[in-house]
Every structure is written in structure tokens, then in C-alpha cells.
Motif scaffolding. Structure first.
Motif, mmCIF file in Angstrom:
data_model
loop_
_atom_site.group_PDB
_atom_site.id
_atom_site.type_symbol
_atom_site.label_atom_id
_atom_site.label_comp_id
_atom_site.label_asym_id
_atom_site.label_seq_id
_atom_site.Cartn_x
_atom_site.Cartn_y
_atom_site.Cartn_z
ATOM 1 N N THR A 1 4.492 37.056 21.178
ATOM 2 C CA THR A 1 3.239 37.970 20.988
ATOM 3 C C THR A 1 3.343 39.494 21.639
ATOM 4 O OG1 THR A 1 1.812 36.296 20.695
ATOM 5 C CG2 THR A 1 0.947 38.469 21.154
ATOM 6 N N ILE A 2 4.000 39.346 22.486
ATOM 7 C CA ILE A 2 4.570 40.578 23.366
ATOM 8 C C ILE A 2 5.407 41.496 23.030
ATOM 9 C CG2 ILE A 2 3.201 39.599 25.521
ATOM 10 C CD1 ILE A 2 6.177 39.333 26.770
ATOM 11 N N ILE A 3 6.372 41.048 22.180
ATOM 12 C CA ILE A 3 7.519 41.722 21.749
ATOM 13 C C ILE A 3 7.371 43.356 21.271
ATOM 14 C CG2 ILE A 3 9.561 41.842 20.109
ATOM 15 C CD1 ILE A 3 10.218 38.985 20.720
ATOM 16 N N PRO A 4 6.159 43.249 20.282
ATOM 17 C CA PRO A 4 5.911 44.496 19.555
ATOM 18 C C PRO A 4 5.504 45.543 20.764
ATOM 19 C CG PRO A 4 5.056 43.038 18.299
ATOM 20 C CD PRO A 4 5.584 42.330 19.471
ATOM 21 N N TYR A 5 4.736 45.115 22.002
ATOM 22 C CA TYR A 5 4.226 46.078 22.666
ATOM 23 C C TYR A 5 5.155 46.552 23.835
ATOM 24 C CZ TYR A 5 -0.154 43.922 21.014
ATOM 25 O OH TYR A 5 -1.420 43.615 20.165
ATOM 26 N N LEU A 6 6.123 45.426 24.151
ATOM 27 C CA LEU A 6 7.040 45.550 24.896
ATOM 28 C C LEU A 6 8.083 46.635 24.266
ATOM 29 C CD1 LEU A 6 8.464 42.546 26.746
ATOM 30 C CD2 LEU A 6 7.539 44.410 27.792
ATOM 31 N N VAL A 7 8.415 46.566 23.214
ATOM 32 C CA VAL A 7 9.549 47.387 22.390
ATOM 33 C C VAL A 7 8.943 48.924 22.461
ATOM 34 C CG1 VAL A 7 10.753 47.851 20.296
ATOM 35 C CG2 VAL A 7 10.790 45.636 21.253
ATOM 36 N N GLY A 8 7.705 48.850 21.848
ATOM 37 C CA GLY A 8 7.185 49.998 21.775
ATOM 38 C C GLY A 8 6.913 50.669 23.061
ATOM 39 N N MET A 9 6.585 50.392 24.078
ATOM 40 C CA MET A 9 6.541 51.008 25.320
ATOM 41 C C MET A 9 7.916 51.540 25.917
ATOM 42 S SD MET A 9 4.653 52.590 27.553
ATOM 43 C CE MET A 9 2.916 52.046 26.710
ATOM 44 N N LEU A 10 8.687 50.597 26.119
ATOM 45 C CA LEU A 10 10.179 50.812 26.465
ATOM 46 C C LEU A 10 10.736 51.687 25.767
ATOM 47 C CD1 LEU A 10 11.432 47.281 27.266
ATOM 48 C CD2 LEU A 10 10.749 48.690 28.791
ATOM 49 N N VAL A 11 10.777 52.023 24.106
ATOM 50 C CA VAL A 11 11.350 52.890 23.666
ATOM 51 C C VAL A 11 10.829 54.378 23.991
ATOM 52 C CG1 VAL A 11 11.541 53.808 21.214
ATOM 53 C CG2 VAL A 11 12.082 51.537 21.593
ATOM 54 N N ALA A 12 9.456 54.374 24.011
ATOM 55 C CA ALA A 12 8.825 55.738 24.168
ATOM 56 C C ALA A 12 9.310 56.111 25.783
ATOM 57 C CB ALA A 12 7.328 55.715 24.424
ATOM 58 N N ILE A 13 9.529 55.088 26.566
ATOM 59 C CA ILE A 13 9.580 55.492 28.051
ATOM 60 C C ILE A 13 11.299 55.960 27.880
ATOM 61 C CG2 ILE A 13 10.454 54.650 30.359
ATOM 62 C CD1 ILE A 13 7.958 52.646 29.911
ATOM 63 N N GLY A 14 12.177 55.339 27.219
ATOM 64 C CA GLY A 14 13.478 55.752 26.909
ATOM 65 C C GLY A 14 13.489 57.195 26.424
ATOM 66 N N VAL A 15 12.579 57.448 25.419
ATOM 67 C CA VAL A 15 12.677 59.077 24.747
ATOM 68 C C VAL A 15 12.639 59.955 25.931
ATOM 69 C CG1 VAL A 15 11.455 60.573 23.221
ATOM 70 C CG2 VAL A 15 12.238 58.285 22.528
ATOM 71 N N LEU A 16 11.508 59.596 26.788
ATOM 72 C CA LEU A 16 11.363 60.478 27.806
ATOM 73 C C LEU A 16 12.290 60.707 28.791
ATOM 74 C CD1 LEU A 16 8.470 61.962 28.542
ATOM 75 C CD2 LEU A 16 8.132 60.142 30.144
ATOM 76 N N ARG A 17 12.770 59.436 29.012
ATOM 77 C CA ARG A 17 13.821 59.758 30.100
ATOM 78 C C ARG A 17 15.102 60.528 29.667
ATOM 79 N NH1 ARG A 17 14.317 54.667 30.908
ATOM 80 N NH2 ARG A 17 16.218 54.223 29.612
ATOM 81 N N ASN A 18 15.518 60.244 28.312
ATOM 82 C CA ASN A 18 16.924 60.634 27.771
ATOM 83 C C ASN A 18 16.762 62.068 27.192
ATOM 84 O OD1 ASN A 18 18.587 58.273 28.035
ATOM 85 N ND2 ASN A 18 17.394 57.360 26.602
ATOM 86 N N SER A 19 15.625 62.583 27.193
ATOM 87 C CA SER A 19 15.284 63.825 26.721
ATOM 88 C C SER A 19 15.364 64.946 27.948
ATOM 89 C CB SER A 19 13.776 63.991 26.091
ATOM 90 O OG SER A 19 12.879 63.716 27.145
ATOM 91 N N GLY A 20 15.369 64.293 29.082
ATOM 92 C CA GLY A 20 15.671 64.999 30.404
ATOM 93 C C GLY A 20 14.247 65.503 31.101
ATOM 94 N N VAL A 21 13.039 64.875 30.108
ATOM 95 C CA VAL A 21 11.851 65.559 30.794
ATOM 96 C C VAL A 21 11.648 65.237 32.074
ATOM 97 C CG1 VAL A 21 9.267 65.141 30.492
ATOM 98 C CG2 VAL A 21 10.763 65.400 28.479
ATOM 99 N N LEU A 22 12.033 64.078 32.851
ATOM 100 C CA LEU A 22 11.855 63.695 34.028
ATOM 101 C C LEU A 22 12.509 64.725 35.091
ATOM 102 C CD1 LEU A 22 12.003 59.761 33.814
ATOM 103 C CD2 LEU A 22 9.918 61.161 34.196
#
Length: 417
Positions: free
Chosen positions: A280-301
Motif C-alpha cells: 500500500t505504501i509503495i506509491p507514496y514512498l516512491v512519489g516522495m523519494l523521487v521528488a526529494i531526489g529531484v530537489l537534491r540532484n538539481s543543486g537546490v539544497l
């Protein structure tokens, strides 16, 4: 809607940042880093989190069912009922949710993450049974989530172990600062949610419980810091936490046998929900982790850290703490990401440096708010998080501020201003 805007914003901000790096800095690899990161984050969500969690959930949901059949959960709920009745007024005094929440808080306090998650998911499921609107978080669910995300832990054993691996002279020297920072985060989270929910904390029961818990924590910190060495603290932590956890299993089983419950069948009955919860939690986990990864890899942090540093310089403040800020900024987003930031800070500046120690205190000051929101609310299908995220982030912020102050107090020998 807060989670909706936040999640979408991660992608939009990441895209704008990547576009700027390509157009103005000539970085032609930035989009590749982001896309590669989305695949890696999706894989992490399924292979490294959800599937391993399925086994842990299967085990502990089975154990929890034995505890419920034995009456142990109800017994715990009765003990804590006077306190919880004040801070969770929407939960009946003897409802199983009280016992489940106590088990979650206890596991967190002992640093037993593998046990805390199944207990927490079971608590959220119990609270959901009282929810009239299954898609919107109740006051009780928000209070529980914020207290959980504040991450109150007695002994940050994993952080101490990582410091030992990297050769720290005294890996446990961040023990008391971590304890202070995470306690501040918990108290601020409790007070903030109580004010929002118009809960009166100024009564004898609440003050008595908070005073008792505070006294216990202060007393334990004082005893460990004055009468135990680093090695003895680590042995005490490992022995006491795991002995207590195994003791709970044995007590549950003995209680069930006393009530003539078929223990094995009770375990199987409860364990059946483990795999379903993980799926049940897989879609929620994947969605949030991918969004966080985008933020990190784009250099925003990195850009945010540079911005903070500029602001603090303009204010005339000491900026020795800013190199450790990536750990603090990553912590509400990703536990593994913040751990990587912590290790990087210790390797770059020295494990016993001010920055290295502060990064460790940041890591121990709170929990991964956005990950927990996605995991816990996703497990019961809640889509409207109301003010859960803002209150959780407020508790995180309080922990960060407290971490900076105690780090200067313990390790910098000077003032921030």
C-alpha cells in the motif's frame, strides 16, 4: 493540499534550477543527474525500503496481534490513559490506539527504528478506525505524527557508531547535545499542536507526566555522562534496548498462553497484514523519494545553504555552523540522504571538528518529517494532511535551532552573535 503543492513544487523548483544551470553555467549533465536520480530513488523506495519493511511488518504485526489477544495492549493503554486523554481527547481512554502509540514512542526512545515503524503504522491504523472522514487526518493523527517526527531518542547509537568508524576520539561526546536538541523538538511540537487544537496543557496530569518524563531523561543523561565511559554507554544501550524488546515479545506470549490463546495462530493472523501494508505504501514512498531526489540532484539544497550563509554574514553572525546545514536541510526529507550529508561533513571537516559534531547533532535532533507523512498517512489512505506537515517542520526547525545553540555551547566555546 499542502502535500500536493509541496510535492509539485519540488519538481518545478528542481526544473527551474536545472534550467538555470544549463543556460547560465553550461552544465549539460544536470538533467541527466536528475533523471538518473529519479530511477535510483524509485528503486530505493521499493527495493531498499518497502520490501525489507514487508518482512519487519509481517513479524511485528504478528507480535502485536499476540499482545492484543493477551490483553497487554489494553493494559498499557489503561496506564497511559490519564495523560493521553488530555493530549488525544478524541481517542477513547481504553482504545487500543493508546497502547500502540506507547509502543511506538517507546521503540523510538530506545532507538529501535525497525520496531518503531510497525508499531507506528499499527497506531495510525488504530487511529484511522476512529476517523469519520477516511481521507482527512484527524487531530489525534496529527498530534501522533508530530510527536513521532520530533524523533525523541535517548541514546543516538547509530550516530555514535558512525563517529567511531570514522575515528572520533570520543564518539559519545554528542550524546547529551543530541538529547537536548531532540527533546526541544518534541516539546515544541507538542505545545504547537496543542495550541492549534486548543488543548489545555496546564493541568496537573499533563504537567505531572511531562515533569516525570523530563526528570527521567535528565537523570539518565546525568548518570550516563558522569558514571559511564563511552564503551559502557554503548554496551548499556545495546543490552537494555534489545533486552527490553525481546522481553516484550516473551511477555506477550506468556500473557497469551495464560489466556489460553493459540499463540502461533494469533501471530499468523496478525502477520498477514504485513505484506499488504508494504504494498500500500509503495506509491507514496516512491512519489516522495523521487521528488526529494529531484530537489537534491538539481543543486537546490546547495543554493539554499549558500543563501543562508550570505544572510548570516550580512547580519554579522558567526557562520561556522553553515557548512553543517545540508544535514539539517536534508533531515526532514530523507534519513539516508541526511546520513550521507553527515558522513560527508565529518570526512570533509574532520570527525571531531565543530562542523562534524554539529552535523551529527542535526542528524539526531529530529526525524524525517516528509518521509513519515508519506509513509504513515499513505498506509491508511489519508490524502488531506491539514497542518501536519507545517507542525512537523516547526518541530524540526526547533530541533535545528537547539542543535546550533548546544553545539556552540559544548564545542565552540563562544557565542553565536
Amino acid at each position: 493540499m499542502a502535500l500536493n503543492y509541496l510535492w509539485t513544487g519540488f519538481f518545478l523548483v528542481g526544473f527551474i534550477a536545472a534550467l538555470a544551470q544549463w543556460l547560465f553555467l553550461g552544465d549539460v549533465e544536470v538533467f541527466k543527474r536528475i533523471i538518473d536520480g529519479t530511477f535510483a530513488s524509485a528503486k530505493t523506495g521499493v527495493m531498499d525500503i518497502a520490501l525489507p519493511l514487508a518482512g519487519v511488518m509481517t513479524l511485528w504485526l504478528g507480535i502485536m496481534n499476540i499482545g492484543e489477544k493477551a490483553g497487554a495492549i489494553n493494559f498499557i493503554a489503561k496506564i497511559i490513559a490519564p495523560f493521553f486523554a488530555r493530549i488525544f481527547p478524541g481517542v477513547p481512554a481504553h482504545h487500543p490506539a493508546n497502547g500502540h502509540m506507547v509502543m511506538n514512542f517507546s521503540a523510538n526512545l530506545l532507538g529501535l527504528d525497525n520496531a518503531a515503524t510497525p508499531f507506528g503504522l499499527k497506531a495510525m491504523e488504530s487511529l484511522q478506525s476512529l476517523n469519520p472522514d477516511k481521507e482527512e487526518a484527524t487531530d489525534a493523527q496529527i498530534m501522533f505524527l508530530v510527536l513521532h517526527t520530533s524523533g525523541l531518542t535517548l541514546i543516538p547509537l547509530a550516530i555514535m557508531a558512525q563517529r567511531a568508524v570514522l575515528g572520533a576520539k570520543d564518539p559519545s561526546d554528542i550524546f547529551i547535545p543530541c538529547m537536548i536538541a531532540t527533546y526541544v523538538a518534541t516539546v515544541v511540537g507538542l505545545i504547537a499542536v496543542a495550541l492549534r487544537q486548543r488543548i489545555n496543557l496546564l493541568n496537573r496530569v499533563v504537567l505531572g507526566w511531562l515533569g516525570g518524563i523530563s526528570s527521567f531523561i535528565v537523570g539518565l543523561v546525568w548518570y550516563l555522562s558522569n558514571y559511564m565511559s563511552r564503551a559502557e554507554i554503548e554496551v548499556f544501550s545495546k543490552l537494555s534496548s534489545n533486552l527490553l524488546l525481546f522481553g516484550i515479545i516473551v511477555v506477550f506470549m506468556l500473557g497469551a498462553l495464560r489466556k489460553r490463546v493459540n499463540v502461533y495462530e494469533a501471530f499468523i493472523e496478525g502477520a498477514k497484514g504485513g505484506m499488504q501494508t508494504s504494498l500500500t505504501i509503495i506509491p507514496y514512498l516512491v512519489g516522495m523519494l523521487v521528488a526529494i531526489g529531484v530537489l537534491r540532484n538539481s543543486g537546490v539544497l546547495d543554493l539554499v545553504v549558500s543563501g543562508f550563509n550570505w544572510v548570516f554574514v550580512q547580519l554579522g553572525m558567526n557562520t561556522d555552523f553553515t557548512p553543517a546545514l545540508p544535514t539539517a536541510l536534508m533531515k526532514p526529507l530523507s534519513g539516508s540522504g541526511s546520513k550521507a550529508m553527515m558522513v560527508d561533513a565529518m570526512q570533509a571537516y574532520g570527525v571531531d571538528s565543530f562542523v562534524g559534531r554539529l552535523a551529527c547533532i542535526f542528524q539526531g535532533s529530529a526525524d524525517t518529517t516528509l518521509y513519515i507523512v508519506a509513509l504513515y498517512f499513505g498506509s491508511v489512505g489519508i490524502r488531506k494532511t491539514r497542518y501536519a506537515i507545517s507542525m512537523g517542520l516547526l518541530a524540526d526547525f526547533a530541533g535545528v535551532v537547539a542543535a546550533i545553540f548546544v553545539a556552540y555551547l559544548f564545542f565552540h566555546f563562544g557565542f553565536i552573535l
